[in-house]
Design a protein around this motif. Structure first.
Motif, PDB file in Angstrom:
ATOM      1  N   TRP A 487      -3.963   9.825   6.870  1.00  0.00           N
ATOM      2  CA  TRP A 487      -4.227   9.612   5.484  1.00  0.00           C
ATOM      3  C   TRP A 487      -3.954   8.785   4.494  1.00  0.00           C
ATOM      4  CZ3 TRP A 487       0.194  10.724   2.657  1.00  0.00           C
ATOM      5  CH2 TRP A 487       1.275  11.435   3.388  1.00  0.00           C
ATOM      6  N   LEU A 488      -3.001   7.777   5.244  1.00  0.00           N
ATOM      7  CA  LEU A 488      -2.531   6.585   4.404  1.00  0.00           C
ATOM      8  C   LEU A 488      -3.055   5.575   4.823  1.00  0.00           C
ATOM      9  CD1 LEU A 488       1.397   6.991   4.580  1.00  0.00           C
ATOM     10  CD2 LEU A 488      -0.110   7.279   2.809  1.00  0.00           C
ATOM     11  N   PHE A 489      -4.192   5.666   5.962  1.00  0.00           N
ATOM     12  CA  PHE A 489      -5.137   4.533   6.447  1.00  0.00           C
ATOM     13  C   PHE A 489      -5.557   3.447   5.498  1.00  0.00           C
ATOM     14  CE2 PHE A 489      -7.015   2.350  10.008  1.00  0.00           C
ATOM     15  CZ  PHE A 489      -8.047   2.134   9.538  1.00  0.00           C
ATOM     16  N   PRO A 490      -6.391   4.047   4.169  1.00  0.00           N
ATOM     17  CA  PRO A 490      -7.008   3.232   3.445  1.00  0.00           C
ATOM     18  C   PRO A 490      -5.898   2.394   2.411  1.00  0.00           C
ATOM     19  CG  PRO A 490      -7.862   5.410   3.245  1.00  0.00           C
ATOM     20  CD  PRO A 490      -6.519   5.387   3.732  1.00  0.00           C
ATOM     21  N   TYR A 491      -4.708   2.563   2.346  1.00  0.00           N
ATOM     22  CA  TYR A 491      -3.655   2.017   1.458  1.00  0.00           C
ATOM     23  C   TYR A 491      -2.849   1.280   2.101  1.00  0.00           C
ATOM     24  CZ  TYR A 491      -5.506   6.176  -1.022  1.00  0.00           C
ATOM     25  OH  TYR A 491      -6.216   7.507  -1.470  1.00  0.00           O
ATOM     26  N   ALA A 492      -2.581   0.034   1.303  1.00  0.00           N
ATOM     27  CA  ALA A 492      -1.539  -0.920   1.798  1.00  0.00           C
ATOM     28  C   ALA A 492      -0.135  -0.716   1.815  1.00  0.00           C
ATOM     29  CB  ALA A 492      -1.956  -2.392   1.013  1.00  0.00           C
ATOM     30  N   VAL A 493       0.012   0.056   2.651  1.00  0.00           N
ATOM     31  CA  VAL A 493       1.537   0.525   2.786  1.00  0.00           C
ATOM     32  C   VAL A 493       2.128  -0.168   4.166  1.00  0.00           C
ATOM     33  CG1 VAL A 493       1.242   2.705   1.627  1.00  0.00           C
ATOM     34  CG2 VAL A 493       1.175   2.655   4.042  1.00  0.00           C
ATOM     35  N   SER A 494       3.209  -0.423   4.104  1.00  0.00           N
ATOM     36  CA  SER A 494       4.035  -1.054   5.056  1.00  0.00           C
ATOM     37  C   SER A 494       4.027  -0.124   6.593  1.00  0.00           C
ATOM     38  CB  SER A 494       5.333  -1.445   4.757  1.00  0.00           C
ATOM     39  OG  SER A 494       6.151  -0.371   4.716  1.00  0.00           O
ATOM     40  N   PRO A 495       4.266  -0.728   7.570  1.00  0.00           N
ATOM     41  CA  PRO A 495       4.236   0.171   8.940  1.00  0.00           C
ATOM     42  C   PRO A 495       5.520   1.009   8.780  1.00  0.00           C
ATOM     43  CG  PRO A 495       3.706  -2.218   9.436  1.00  0.00           C
ATOM     44  CD  PRO A 495       3.829  -2.279   8.070  1.00  0.00           C
ATOM     45  N   GLY A 496       6.635   0.475   8.266  1.00  0.00           N
ATOM     46  CA  GLY A 496       7.843   1.361   8.023  1.00  0.00           C
ATOM     47  C   GLY A 496       7.703   2.713   7.261  1.00  0.00           C
ATOM     48  N   VAL A 497       6.615   2.796   6.537  1.00  0.00           N
ATOM     49  CA  VAL A 497       6.350   4.000   5.770  1.00  0.00           C
ATOM     50  C   VAL A 497       5.548   5.014   6.708  1.00  0.00           C
ATOM     51  CG1 VAL A 497       4.924   5.032   4.076  1.00  0.00           C
ATOM     52  CG2 VAL A 497       6.430   3.019   3.624  1.00  0.00           C
ATOM     53  N   HIS A 498       4.842   4.497   7.515  1.00  0.00           N
ATOM     54  CA  HIS A 498       4.068   5.350   8.386  1.00  0.00           C
ATOM     55  C   HIS A 498       5.125   5.860   9.304  1.00  0.00           C
ATOM     56  CE1 HIS A 498      -0.164   4.530   7.571  1.00  0.00           C
ATOM     57  NE2 HIS A 498       0.333   3.128   7.140  1.00  0.00           N
ATOM     58  N   VAL A 499       5.880   5.090   9.918  1.00  0.00           N
ATOM     59  CA  VAL A 499       7.071   5.363  10.912  1.00  0.00           C
ATOM     60  C   VAL A 499       7.883   6.486  10.411  1.00  0.00           C
ATOM     61  CG1 VAL A 499       8.834   4.777  12.338  1.00  0.00           C
ATOM     62  CG2 VAL A 499       6.589   3.462  12.247  1.00  0.00           C
ATOM     63  N   GLY A 500       8.479   6.090   8.913  1.00  0.00           N
ATOM     64  CA  GLY A 500       9.480   6.818   8.362  1.00  0.00           C
ATOM     65  C   GLY A 500       8.897   8.205   8.453  1.00  0.00           C
ATOM     66  N   LEU A 501       7.563   8.450   7.759  1.00  0.00           N
ATOM     67  CA  LEU A 501       7.041   9.890   7.686  1.00  0.00           C
ATOM     68  C   LEU A 501       6.736  10.530   8.760  1.00  0.00           C
ATOM     69  CD1 LEU A 501       4.240   9.082   4.852  1.00  0.00           C
ATOM     70  CD2 LEU A 501       6.227  10.631   4.674  1.00  0.00           C
ATOM     71  N   LEU A 502       6.162   9.852   9.911  1.00  0.00           N
ATOM     72  CA  LEU A 502       6.019  10.464  11.266  1.00  0.00           C
ATOM     73  C   LEU A 502       7.502  10.961  11.836  1.00  0.00           C
ATOM     74  CD1 LEU A 502       3.625   8.131  12.796  1.00  0.00           C
ATOM     75  CD2 LEU A 502       3.159  10.193  12.284  1.00  0.00           C
ATOM     76  N   ALA A 503       8.636  10.082  11.620  1.00  0.00           N
ATOM     77  CA  ALA A 503       9.847  10.373  11.917  1.00  0.00           C
ATOM     78  C   ALA A 503      10.406  11.823  11.070  1.00  0.00           C
ATOM     79  CB  ALA A 503      10.919   9.549  11.740  1.00  0.00           C
ATOM     80  N   ILE A 504      10.135  12.054   9.865  1.00  0.00           N
ATOM     81  CA  ILE A 504      10.622  12.919   9.008  1.00  0.00           C
ATOM     82  C   ILE A 504       9.791  14.546   9.616  1.00  0.00           C
ATOM     83  CG2 ILE A 504      10.361  14.096   6.840  1.00  0.00           C
ATOM     84  CD1 ILE A 504      10.998  11.326   5.812  1.00  0.00           C
ATOM     85  N   PHE A 505       8.398  14.082   9.863  1.00  0.00           N
ATOM     86  CA  PHE A 505       7.553  15.357   9.986  1.00  0.00           C
ATOM     87  C   PHE A 505       7.925  15.659  11.529  1.00  0.00           C
ATOM     88  CE2 PHE A 505       4.049  16.818  12.580  1.00  0.00           C
ATOM     89  CZ  PHE A 505       3.564  17.691  11.757  1.00  0.00           C
ATOM     90  N   ALA A 506       8.172  14.751  12.473  1.00  0.00           N
ATOM     91  CA  ALA A 506       8.691  15.190  13.769  1.00  0.00           C
ATOM     92  C   ALA A 506       9.897  16.032  13.820  1.00  0.00           C
ATOM     93  CB  ALA A 506       8.935  13.894  14.825  1.00  0.00           C
ATOM     94  N   ALA A 507      10.951  15.322  13.002  1.00  0.00           N
ATOM     95  CA  ALA A 507      12.139  16.221  12.933  1.00  0.00           C
ATOM     96  C   ALA A 507      12.140  17.503  12.197  1.00  0.00           C
ATOM     97  CB  ALA A 507      13.297  15.428  11.794  1.00  0.00           C
ATOM     98  N   VAL A 508      11.462  17.847  11.288  1.00  0.00           N
ATOM     99  CA  VAL A 508      11.359  19.169  10.692  1.00  0.00           C
ATOM    100  C   VAL A 508      10.512  20.046  11.685  1.00  0.00           C
ATOM    101  CG1 VAL A 508      10.352  20.312   8.839  1.00  0.00           C
ATOM    102  CG2 VAL A 508      11.217  18.243   8.314  1.00  0.00           C
ATOM    103  N   TYR A 509       9.271  19.300  12.279  1.00  0.00           N
ATOM    104  CA  TYR A 509       8.559  20.267  13.372  1.00  0.00           C
ATOM    105  C   TYR A 509       9.323  20.627  14.483  1.00  0.00           C
ATOM    106  CZ  TYR A 509       4.572  21.469  16.222  1.00  0.00           C
ATOM    107  OH  TYR A 509       3.695  21.851  16.884  1.00  0.00           O
ATOM    108  N   GLY A 510      10.226  19.629  14.906  1.00  0.00           N
ATOM    109  CA  GLY A 510      11.012  19.959  16.077  1.00  0.00           C
ATOM    110  C   GLY A 510      12.042  21.065  15.812  1.00  0.00           C
TER     111      GLY A 510
END
Length: 546
Positions: A487-510
């Motif tokens: 859902w962040l695909f259309p927006y010009a955000v840095s790769p670090g933002v994607h990786v950070g959000l994925l890491a937070i989600f993975a941690a909470v989910y885990g």
């Protein structure tokens, strides 16, 4: 609303008060209720990934489906502009959705509620320029309403329905006496390692039909087929056909399977009572719009060739590209088409999802043993019927339409039946290791498919690596772009933002996953302790009696 419900479930699950008040169950009834109390967190466990992979770019067909819902609310009409969607039906000089009406009608209540909010968005709205040459470039541009409705319906409808289906699948495995942690692991494999995850991230009519068709069946298999439940099943079958006409084949097979499990005449009557009103309403819709209750929008279907709508600086009008309606002629089944749908590189069911091949093996193994049952036969019959149907259609789009959604969508309705075959791999250490390995391989591709869906749907070129070999194409995307939050695909955000959000989600989910597995393991170990004590007591009593 879905996000708030998800947060409430997790807060309750993690609250200190709930932990302090939790009393270790000791009786079988208490242990059963303890596992039942985990259904809320388990539902959230299935819901969260589907919401997290919500895609701002729908399927090409969802433009026509959601455009009809918007037209009903805003204009009281089903008519669409010829440049508003690719998959249209031309009737008397007017253009309508070229697809069944069910998915459009399901979206109407959501848009009626959301339309005031969407109207507040600035009118100078421009869809992010995601895909050169595709549906989001001039002269064809989706409306603001369709764009935001597609995104909102993922957490409001498709993701919750997919989560409900997975909960029903988990409970059926438990009903079959699969160990709790194994049942949850198999269900997670079904979510991440089959096409359930990528399809639940968009407004997919195939996923909606899947839930309507199989959800009630899983419920009946666990609770039994009384008249009321079979009536609900019949209604679900009718809705599945109204959403996707090809659901008529698996619906007929499942209806026969359910009717033969008990009193055939009574069961058939209950199924007909639920399904007939929906099918009669669908026939009435065809008579009103098309003038023939046996006709469908497919008989009037025209296709706007998206690849050539935008050629350099020359923008061609959509109507100029629309030829005569497609004719879905049928002939002798083409073995090549069936083979491509099973093991082809782009849409092969088993080549893209080895987990489903494992389920197929499980059914074949069960049918060849003394444990054979009609369910395995029905699951394989559905796969065969859908293969046969698609293999008889005489045009290339039946197996290789490039702008369609990831995977073999033509066989999606057979996926739940194949997943049920995984119960054959739910016991024994060696079989569980095989299941885990195959699920990991399948999950790799399916998670990437959900992650890079906008890239995949952008490739309107048969020579593109994504269509020739999705395994290679998706792996190259991952190496080149890194992990992405869809859902962040259309927006010009840095790769670090994607990786950070994925890491937070993975941690909470885990953390949540670990706690649920711990609770399930706690109850299961006590079950074994009680069983061992009962056996010891019986042995002692027998010795004393001797």
């Amino acid at each position: 609303m879905a996000a708030w419900s998800l947060l409430s479930i997790w807060r309750r699950f993690y609250s200190r008060k709930a932990r302090l008040e939790h009393r270790r169950p000791t009786t079988p009834g208490e242990r059963r209720r303890s596992h039942e109390s985990l259904l809320g967190p388990i539902f959230a466990l299935f819901l969260a990934p589907a919401i997290f992979v919500a895609n701002p770019v729908g399927t090409v067909m969802s433009d026509a489906i959601l455009g009809s819902a918007v037209a009903i609310v805003d204009h009281g009409s089903l008519e669409l502009r010829p440049d508003s969607a690719a998959d249209l039906a031309r009737i008397g000089g007017h253009y309508y959705s070229g697809l069944p009406p069910g998915a459009s009608l399901l979206a109407v209540p959501a848009y009626a509620i959301l339309s005031p909010l969407i109207a507040q968005i600035p009118d100078r709205f421009e869809v992010p320029q995601l895909m050169p040459g595709m549906a989001y470039q001039p002269p064809r541009r989706i409306s603001k309403a369709v764009y935001y409705l597609q995104l909102a319906l993922v957490p409001l409808l498709t993701a919750p329905l997919a989560a409900v289906f997975l909960v029903l699948f988990f409970r059926l495995l438990r009903h079959w006496e699969v160990e709790p942690r194994v049942a949850l692991g198999v269900t997670l494999a079904a979510q991440f390692g089959s096409f359930v995850l990528p399809y639940s991230g968009v407004y997919s009519r195939q996923l909606l039909a899947l839930v309507c068709l199989w959800g009630p069946v899983l419920w009946v298999l666990r609770r039994g087929g009384n008249a009321g439940r079979l009536t609900v099943c019949g209604f679900g079958f009718g809705m599945a056909v109204a959403i996707d006409y090809s659901a008529a084949l698996p619906a007929a097979i499942l209806a026969g399977f359910l009717a033969l499990r008990r009193d055939s005449l009574q069961s058939a009557g209950a199924l007909a009572l639920g399904g007939a009103p929906v099918l009669l309403a669908l026939a009435g819709f065809h008579q009103w719009l098309l003038g023939d209750w046996l006709a469908t929008p497919y008989h009037f279907r025209v296709w706007s060739d998206i690849e050539f709508l935008y050629q350099g600086e020359v923008m061609r009008p959509a109507e100029a590209l629309m030829g005569p309606p497609f004719e879905h002629s049928f002939g002798f089944p083409n073995p090549e088409t069936a083979l491509r749908l099973l093991v082809g590189p782009f849409k092969g069911l088993f080549s893209l999802c080895p987990l489903l091949a494992l389920g197929f093996v499980g059914h074949v193994e069960r049918l060849g043993s003394k444990r054979r049952d009609a369910l395995s036969g029905a699951a394989l019959a559905i796969l065969g019927a859908l293969l046969l149907y698609n293999a008889t259609i005489r045009h290339e789009f039946s197996w290789s339409s490039t702008p369609s959604h990831f995977g073999p969508r033509y066989l999606l309705l057979a996926v739940p039946g194949l997943l049920l075959g995984l119960r054959e791999f739910s016991t024994g250490a060696a079989r569980l290791r095989v299941l885990a390995a195959v699920a990991a391989v399948s999950a790799y591709l399916c998670v990437l498919a959900a992650m890079f869906h906008p890239n995949m749907i952008a490739q309107a070129n048969f020579d593109h690596v994504m269509l020739q070999n999705p395994w290679r194409g998706l792996s190259e995307l991952l190496m080149r772009q890194g992990p992405r939050v869809p859902w962040l695909f259309p927006y010009a955000v840095s790769p670090g933002v994607h990786v950070g959000l994925l890491a937070i989600f993975a941690a909470v989910y885990g953390i949540g996953l670990r706690r649920i597995f711990s609770r399930l393991a706690d109850g299961d170990s006590r079950d074994r302790d009680v069983a061992e004590r009962l056996m010891l007591d019986r042995g002692t009593n027998v010795s004393a009696g001797g």
